[in-house]
Design an enzyme around this catalytic site. Structure first.
Site, PDB file in Angstrom:
ATOM      1  N   HIS A  79       0.821  -1.218   0.000  1.00  0.00           N
ATOM      2  CA  HIS A  79       0.000   0.000   0.000  1.00  0.00           C
ATOM      3  C   HIS A  79       0.857   1.272   0.000  1.00  0.00           C
ATOM      4  O   HIS A  79       2.028   1.261   0.404  1.00  0.00           O
ATOM      5  CB  HIS A  79      -0.918   0.018   1.223  1.00  0.00           C
ATOM      6  CG  HIS A  79      -0.173   0.070   2.530  1.00  0.00           C
ATOM      7  ND1 HIS A  79       0.345   1.241   3.054  1.00  0.00           N
ATOM      8  CD2 HIS A  79       0.151  -0.898   3.416  1.00  0.00           C
ATOM      9  CE1 HIS A  79       0.950   0.996   4.196  1.00  0.00           C
ATOM     10  NE2 HIS A  79       0.855  -0.293   4.446  1.00  0.00           N
ATOM     11  N   GLU A 157      -2.102  -6.512   7.697  1.00  0.00           N
ATOM     12  CA  GLU A 157      -0.790  -6.326   8.304  1.00  0.00           C
ATOM     13  C   GLU A 157      -0.719  -7.107   9.614  1.00  0.00           C
ATOM     14  O   GLU A 157      -1.738  -7.522  10.180  1.00  0.00           O
ATOM     15  CB  GLU A 157      -0.546  -4.824   8.549  1.00  0.00           C
ATOM     16  CG  GLU A 157       0.780  -4.457   9.209  1.00  0.00           C
ATOM     17  CD  GLU A 157       1.993  -4.952   8.447  1.00  0.00           C
ATOM     18  OE1 GLU A 157       2.282  -6.171   8.548  1.00  0.00           O
ATOM     19  OE2 GLU A 157       2.671  -4.139   7.788  1.00  0.00           O
TER      20      GLU A 157
END
Length: 350
Positions: A79, A157
């Site tokens: 990202h 994550e």
């Protein structure tokens, strides 16, 4: 009036245009259309690959465009940058948005993929906004906004537990730099757990409660929360902390048992927008990166990593700047495992 092509045009009483002679004209042209539709020459292939577009001409010497190789390619992208990244905060499962420069990271990644003629059939991403938004901006740049997007917490994550949202500098002052290093780089070292009643606990986020169904039930959480609410409520066993290893144990199976059979093995072109630790874990598995080397592997934000399934290695895309992508980005000492000689090339050289 009579058109030069042999088609007559007249106007009726209502002012509508009437065409005559169209059937004969189409009959004459049918051979051309038939020839075009059955043409399998290189010119047709070039149109399919968009090679005539000057913006797709340039490519690094080591990279083969998607349309010019029969190898299966899977693209990973971390990202774009977030305010948490810029401030040096532990982000984890906290839903940070993209910073303005992070938006550019994502768009630049999409532009770079388009420059090299990439198109996709499906996108996989985490359930965190920064990865979802990165995927959206990438496919916007690719002019493929209709692509199906599969979201899973298994690509999230690493869950940083009680460290979530805290400054890394502050943690270093409170616990010491050595302990901070262990929590950040230790593959199997877990941070302190987050409380069940903390805002950082995923089980207190209505989005997770509503959409995450593939976690086993936590009966302790279920009992206590049902008593508190005076109503029976099923509660899932959301992670309260994770090591990098824990993150890998959910990310790798999602790739091998979900993405591969339902997309990669079926010849679909796959884009995966995720996070550093989740992608690192998958790449550790795919590229045979030793566990000790994992802590030295860095993944830059918004840079497409093209994984060749047959060659089992990563390739970077030439952005046209004239700079070597390996010099422009810091991948750390473990980069040799990502970009080293492929297994197929090794066998060919034996």
């Amino acid at each position: 009036a009579k058109a030069a092509s042999g088609v007559d045009t007249t106007m009726d009483d209502d002012g509508k245009l009437i065409l005559t002679g169209v059937a004969e004209e189409l009959k004459e042209e049918s051979g051309v259309f038939e020839k075009f539709s059955n043409d399998t020459s290189s010119s047709t292939a070039r149109i399919a690959r968009n090679d005539n577009n000057p913006t797709t001409k340039a490519s690094s010497g080591s990279f083969v465009k998607q349309g010019e190789t029969n190898d299966t390619l899977v693209v990973f992208i971390r990202h774009g940058r977030t305010p948490h990244n810029n401030l040096g905060l532990f982000t984890g499962w906290e839903d940070a948005p993209l910073a303005p420069e992070g938006v550019e990271d994502a768009r630049n990644g999409g532009r770079l993929l388009k420059r090299h003629g990439f198109e996709f059939d499906v996108v996989y991403t985490s359930q965190l906004f920064r990865a979802i938004d990165t995927a959206r901006k990438c496919i916007d740049e690719l002019d493929q906004p209709w692509l199906p997007m599969v979201k899973s917490w298994r690509l999230n994550e690493r869950m940083y537990g009680a460290l979530t949202g805290k400054s890394k500098q502050m943690i270093a002052q409170e616990y010491g730099k050595e302990q901070l290093k262990k929590w950040r780089s230790g593959i199997r070292v877990r941070p302190p757990p987050v409380s069940s009643y903390s805002l950082s606990y995923p089980g207190n986020d209505y989005k997770r409660i509503k959409y995450v169904k593939d976690l086993r039930i936590s009966w302790i959480e279920t009992i206590f929360r049902s008593i508190e609410a005076r109503d029976f409520q099923i509660h899932r066993k959301f992670p309260k902390r994770e090591s990098t290893w824990d993150c890998m144990q959910r990310a790798i199976p999602f790739y091998t048992q979900r993405i591969v059979p339902e997309a990669v093995d079926k010849g679909k072109r796959v884009l995966i927008s995720s996070h550093e630790n989740a992608i690192r874990g998958i790449l550790m598995h795919l590229c045979s990166i030793p566990e000790d080397a994992m802590k030295t592997l860095n993944l830059p934000n918004g840079v497409p990593l093209v994984y060749n399934v047959e060659k089992k290695c990563i390739t970077l895309l030439d952005d046209g700047s004239g700079m070597d992508p390996m010099e422009a980005h810091n991948f750390g000492a473990a980069a040799q495992y990502l970009f080293g000689t492929s297994e197929r090339d090794k066998k060919a050289g034996q």
